[in-house]
Design a protein around this motif. Sequence first.
Motif, PDB file in Angstrom:
ATOM      1  N   ASP A   3      34.983  22.515 -42.372  1.00 22.06           N
ATOM      2  CA  ASP A   3      35.943  21.783 -43.193  1.00 22.06           C
ATOM      3  C   ASP A   3      35.300  20.480 -43.651  1.00 22.06           C
ATOM      4  N   GLU A  38      35.575  26.186 -39.307  1.00 25.78           N
ATOM      5  CA  GLU A  38      36.799  26.905 -39.658  1.00 25.78           C
ATOM      6  C   GLU A  38      36.618  28.415 -39.504  1.00 25.78           C
ATOM      7  N   THR A  92      36.109  27.402 -33.467  1.00 25.34           N
ATOM      8  CA  THR A  92      36.929  27.122 -34.636  1.00 25.34           C
ATOM      9  C   THR A  92      38.219  26.416 -34.231  1.00 25.34           C
TER      10      THR A  92
END
Length: 112
Positions: free
Chosen positions: A15, A21, A60
Amino acid sequence: MAEQKKEISITVELDENNVPEKIDWNATDKEGEGIANCKAMLLSMWDPKKQDTLRLDLWTKEMTKEEMKIFYHQTLITMAETFENATEEHGMAEDMRDFISYFADEMEILKQ
């Protein structure tokens, strides 16, 4: 005789704050076809010149704390097995397994 080679690829989507992510991976001898997704990875490599371990630990945003506890538990089990196979240090591997059992109890991983 031809030299064998294997390839592993890892792609990490970040991100705006450089937080993972999405983590995708593939390998030449992975079961199943195509790219696989995962929520976490631990990669350790030994540098023989520096006598040091190079590490890359990623997870993540979607990785839950409960999943992380299970992930670490399973990783610790694998580390004990690998350590025993590589060094034949059976006693120390058993000590590691004792800690892994303690870890599982404390983290309430193995439901009765």
